[in-house]
Design a protein around this motif. Structure first.
Motif, short mmCIF file in Angstrom:
data_model
loop_
_atom_site.label_atom_id
_atom_site.label_comp_id
_atom_site.label_asym_id
_atom_site.label_seq_id
_atom_site.Cartn_x
_atom_site.Cartn_y
_atom_site.Cartn_z
N LYS A 120 26.03 -24.00 -5.04
CA LYS A 120 27.07 -24.07 -4.00
C LYS A 120 28.30 -23.26 -4.43
N LYS A 121 28.68 -23.43 -5.70
CA LYS A 121 29.84 -22.69 -6.20
C LYS A 121 29.61 -21.19 -6.11
N ASN A 122 28.41 -20.74 -6.47
CA ASN A 122 28.11 -19.31 -6.42
C ASN A 122 28.22 -18.76 -5.00
N LEU A 174 34.29 -16.17 -0.83
CA LEU A 174 35.71 -15.92 -1.01
C LEU A 174 35.99 -14.47 -1.37
N GLU A 175 35.03 -13.80 -1.98
CA GLU A 175 35.20 -12.38 -2.24
C GLU A 175 35.26 -11.59 -0.94
N ILE A 176 34.49 -12.05 0.05
CA ILE A 176 34.43 -11.33 1.32
C ILE A 176 35.50 -11.84 2.29
N VAL A 177 35.73 -13.17 2.28
CA VAL A 177 36.71 -13.76 3.21
C VAL A 177 37.76 -14.49 2.38
N PRO A 178 38.66 -13.80 1.73
CA PRO A 178 39.62 -14.48 0.84
C PRO A 178 40.73 -15.21 1.57
N ASN A 179 40.88 -14.99 2.88
CA ASN A 179 41.98 -15.61 3.62
C ASN A 179 41.55 -16.85 4.39
N SER A 180 40.42 -17.43 4.04
CA SER A 180 39.94 -18.64 4.72
C SER A 180 40.39 -19.88 3.95
N VAL A 181 41.26 -20.66 4.56
CA VAL A 181 41.74 -21.89 3.92
C VAL A 181 40.60 -22.89 3.75
N LYS A 182 39.73 -22.94 4.72
CA LYS A 182 38.64 -23.91 4.65
C LYS A 182 37.70 -23.60 3.50
#
Length: 931
Positions: free
Chosen positions: A312-314, A320-328
């Motif tokens: 899950k972490k991977n 997050l590398e692709i969508v770093p601006n997602s708070v969720k």
């Protein structure tokens, strides 16, 4: 049957025509007819499911599939026709019979289809067969084994039968499964019969109407997807219709086609992942992120499908590398990390999503004190309009005992937010104060209230608004916030008596003795002319804190500020009297008659002498001393009659004093009282009772008739009740009933009369009386109490308890209701104890009896807190001379009254006082600390 065989032959013929000529790969793609057994088929990997469609052939057998598809391209179109024919061949027979089992084609017919097909065609056919028969992958593999045991294949004509029949094959599979589930103990099984029945009940039987609706929906959605293939909701709806119809394979095919047509619609990909399971769903989502790499939902779904935390972490880190601006995404990823790793990730998160307040606050919570201050300062710079950051900074300072900074931070926060035109009204700030109280940040709560409690409040509405705000906080369980509101409001309205009374009430109900004493001391300093505040302060010192000297000092201060106050003089005299300082009480009352003379002062002076005479009688003092005390009482009463001739209690007290010694003098005092106070109902009833005690029923009746005649325009329920009881007591029951009916016509809203009607009616008529009473006075405590007694007599304790509680809530000053309530609880507990002793089984009802005893103790404590003063039975006990002389409290009076109601031996004054003291002590210990 003929149709099925024709279909099988057609499918086999198409398969043979579609097969390519022998090639190097022919050995791998050889047909089924050349095999001598199923064992010669190359098996699928054990960890891979059978293929659903042609897209899964590579996963099933990559080498065979690639060669076969490269050299037999013409097979693909023919394969679709074969699938359609198989569906039309198999589907009509897959119907539940009366036993809930499935009818499927026999294996002999299925073998006819298998003859001539190669391994890939056989696998695809078995997958389709598996779908329509409802078996899982494990069972499908068992079918292969059963087929192998059934013998080899024949020539092109299909000479021998491949298997004996589907019924036999399914029976063998079920036998294998049951053998696996069998327990080691012979004759036992781990099959859950309830679960099996539940599975049978889950089989949905479609009606003709439902089938028609499904077909209409299929046609409509087919039109939608055909005319607008880029419309993603249409594909999702089409797949769900197929799923609802039980065609999961077609649903998967539809949604995959939707993924091809709408590759940028994340909902289509998510629906496809939902319809598939395991590795297939993961593969779909892997394809989805290629087309929609910024979809947060797809990444979260992919993470959910992973079985362990590391995977899950991977997935989330890749997201997050692709969508770093997602708070969720940041929140979900941080939740999986340890504290140390979470701190690192939060440091990166506040850089990527600086607008997220939660990220800043979470990072501040994980940092040390100095670093947390730096983080919050950075957060204020990034989010200058967010009040939560300011409040968190105040809580941080409070947690490290830097309380002076708390008020400064909150004040600066309010000023900064106002400067930036951030609109936060008083209600929103009070919610923040309540949240701070919930977090045990009491200094922050106080600072927020102090800085914002007067926002938007007009001067003329200040007191009402603040009292309303504090009441709302109390209703929501936030005592400290309400206390802060009252405290700061008192700073603005220091001389407002109502505000101080509200504060004192809060401390009395939710605070400690010391907090209440502090508030009352401040109150009498600010409101020196308020008699009620002085009396409350004195009573609290005396009764609650047991400080007689402190009470005396408070009263002396009260005398200095209010020298002519009747209540303060009487309170001082009561203090001295109840502490057995009779001479001091007598002197205070004498001064009160000179400085603040009133009818109450004369009455209390006479009552003091009456108590002295009663104590002398109980102590068997010499008659001259008793006569002297009675003489002083009569002198004071006569002086009161002269000064205040229209005060009826003087005549009643004089008649009571003379009733036993000289009835004629008592009668004379009552006559004088009736001349001066003809409208006093109590005087008329007392005069009638005196005549009745002397045996003159006629004279007693005539007195009540005269009294009722004087009140024709305003009939008195008490006079009617006395007359009704007189008639019934003298043997004239019919006259009493007629008088009661007349009284109810003239006083239909009198709960006292309805209570008499209910309690004296025959048992079969009581419910009807209750209905009539509830129509006229449904909230009268007398009627509610009568209904409770009715339920108690019928053996319905829960209902009785509910109605008793409602009655005492309506009027806590009515002592009779408390008496019947307490008697009911005692009687119920005693009955349970009696049954427990008589039972041979032991302690089955012990807990219930204990519960009733606890309920009785709670009633006793409630009565002691309410201090009732009224009620027919109550006053008969509380006004006894020996009770008055012993200064028995409400709890002691209740104990004696309940014993009378239950026809139990009446306890002595000493026993009642001891039990009452014990209950009051337990109530004081049970009160929670306000902090």
């Amino acid at each position: 049957m003929r149709r099925m065989l024709q279909t099988c032959g057609r499918i086999a013929a198409r398969a043979r025509v579609a097969r390519a000529p022998p090639a190097p790969a022919a050995t791998m793609a050889r047909g089924f007819k050349g095999l001598k057994s199923f064992d010669q088929l190359e098996p699928a990997p054990t960890n891979m499911p059978l293929p659903d469609t042609k897209d899964d052939l590579r996963e099933y057998n990559p080498g065979l599939a690639s060669t076969y598809m490269n050299e037999n391209l013409e097979f693909h179109e023919e394969y679709k026709k074969i699938v359609d024919d198989l569906e039309s061949f198999l589907r009509p027979d897959v119907l539940p019979d009366e036993d809930g089992l499935l009818h499927t084609p026999e294996v002999k017919q299925l073998g006819d289809v298998l003859i001539g097909l190669n391994q890939i065609e056989t696998a695809m056919l078995m997958r389709l067969y598996q779908h329509y028969t409802g078996i899982d992958d494990e069972a499908a593999k068992e079918f292969y084994a059963i087929a192998a045991m059934g013998g080899g294949g024949g020539g092109d004509g299909g000479a021998s039968t491949v298997m004996g029949g589907l019924a036999e094959a399914r029976g063998q599979v079920m036998s294998l499964r049951l053998d696996k589930m069998a327990d080691s103990v012979s004759g036992q099984t781990v099959v859950d019969p309830k679960g099996y029945l539940t599975d049978l009940n889950s089989v949905t039987l479609r009606s003709d109407a439902e089938v028609g609706d499904i077909k209409k929906a299929q046609l409509l959605l087919k039109s939608v997807t055909s005319t607008n293939p880029r419309h993603a909701p249409g594909w999702i709806a089409a797949a769900r219709v197929e799923e609802y119809a039980g065609k999961i394979a077609q649903a998967r095919r539809k949604i995959r086609e939707g993924c091809e047509k709408c590759p940028e619609a994340e909902d289509v990909w998510l629906e496809a992942a939902r319809l598939h399971s395991g590795d297939n769903a993961k593969a779909i989502l892997a394809d989805a992120v290629k087309h929609v790499p910024t979809s947060v939902k797809i990444w979260l779904k992919a993470a959910d499908l992973e079985p362990d935390a590391e995977r899950k972490k991977n997935v989330l880190r890749r997201a997050l590398e692709i969508v770093p601006n997602s708070v969720k995404l940041w929140k979900v990823a941080i939740e999986l990390e340890s504290a140390a790793d979470a701190r690192v990730m939060l440091g990166r998160a506040v850089e990527c999503v600086p607008h997220s307040v939660d990220m800043w606050l979470a990072l501040a919570r994980l940092e040390t004190y100095e670093n947390a201050r730096k983080v919050l300062n950075q957060a204020r710079t990034a989010l200058p309009t967010e009040p939560a950051i300011w409040i968190t900074a105040a809580k941080l300072e409070e947690a490290h005992d830097n309380k002076p900074m708390v008020a400064k931070i909150i004040t600066r926060a309010v000023q900064a937010l106002d400067a930036m035109e951030v609109v936060l009204d008083r209600e929103q700030w009070l919610k923040e104060a309540e949240a701070a109280e919930d977090a045990a940040a009491l200094a922050t709560c106080d600072a927020i209230v102090k800085a914002t409690f007067s926002r938007g409040v007009e001067v003329e509405d200040q007191r009402d608004t603040w009292v309303l705000d504090a009441s709302g906080c109390l209703e929501r369980g936030h005592v400290h916030t309400a206390r802060c509101i009252y405290g700061h409001a008192r700073g603005v309205l220091a001389d407002d008596e109502d505000l101080w009374l509200a504060s004192a009430k809060l401390e009395k109900e939710h605070g400690t003795k010391e907090q209440l004493d502090e508030v009352l001391q401040q109150a009498v300093t600010r409101c020196k002319d308020s008699e009620i505040l002085w009396l409350m302060a004195a009573k609290h010192k005396w009764i609650t804190m047991g400080d007689v000297a402190g009470c005396r000092q408070v009263l002396q201060q009260a005398f200095a500020e209010n020298p002519d106050s009747e209540d303060i003089w009487l309170a001082a005299a009561k203090l001295e009297s109840e502490n057995d300082l009779t001479d001091r009480a007598r002197a205070l009352l004498a001064k009160a008659r000179d400085r603040a003379a009133s009818d109450r002062v004369f009455m209390k002076s006479a009552a003091l002498e009456r108590d002295v005479a009663t104590r002398l009688r109980l102590a068997c003092a010499p008659e001259p001393e008793i006569a002297e005390a009675v003489g002083r009482e009569m002198e004071l009463l006569e002086a009161g009659m002269k000064a205040y001739p229209t005060f009826p209690k003087f005549y009643m007290m004089a008649a009571q004093a003379m009733e036993d010694m000289d009835p004629d003098k008592a009668r004379g005092h009552l006559k004088a009282g009736l001349r001066h106070c003809p409208d006093s109902t109590a005087l008329w009833i007392m005069a009638s009772d005196l005549e009745l005690a002397q045996g003159d029923v006629t004279r007693a009746r005539s007195l009540l008739d005269v009294a009722r005649a004087r009140t024709q325009g305003d009939p008195s329920p008490e006079l009617y009740l006395a007359a009704i009881r007189l008639e019934r007591g003298s043997g004239n029951a019919d006259a009493g009933d007629m008088l009661l009916a007349r009284a109810l016509r003239e006083c239909p809203a009198s709960g006292l009369l309805w209570c008499e009607d209910i309690t004296t009616a025959p048992k079969h008529a009581q419910k009807g009386k209750v209905k009539h009473a509830m129509k006229h006075c449904d909230n009268d405590p007398h009627v509610i109490g009568a209904v409770a007694r009715l339920f108690a007599n019928e053996g319905k304790p829960e209902k009785a308890r509910k109605w008793f509680a409602r009655a005492v809530a309506l009027n806590a000053q009515l002592g009779d209701t408390w008496g019947y309530y307490y008697a009911f609880e005692l009687k119920t507990a005693a009955e349970h104890r009696k049954r427990l002793k008589a039972s041979s089984s032991g302690g089955g009802d012990g807990g219930i009896a204990d519960a009733h005893e606890r309920a009785a103790a709670a009633v006793l404590r409630g009565c002691a807190t309410s201090e009732p003063r009224y009620g027919e039975r109550w006053t008969k006990v509380s006004k006894r001379p020996e009770v008055l002389a012993a200064r028995l409290g409400a709890a002691g009076v209740l104990i004696i009254a309940a014993a009378q109601i239950n026809d139990m031996p009446e306890p002595s004054i000493e026993e009642a006082a001891a039990l009452a003291a014990e209950v009051e002590d337990s109530a004081a210990q049970a009160k929670p600390d306000a902090t």
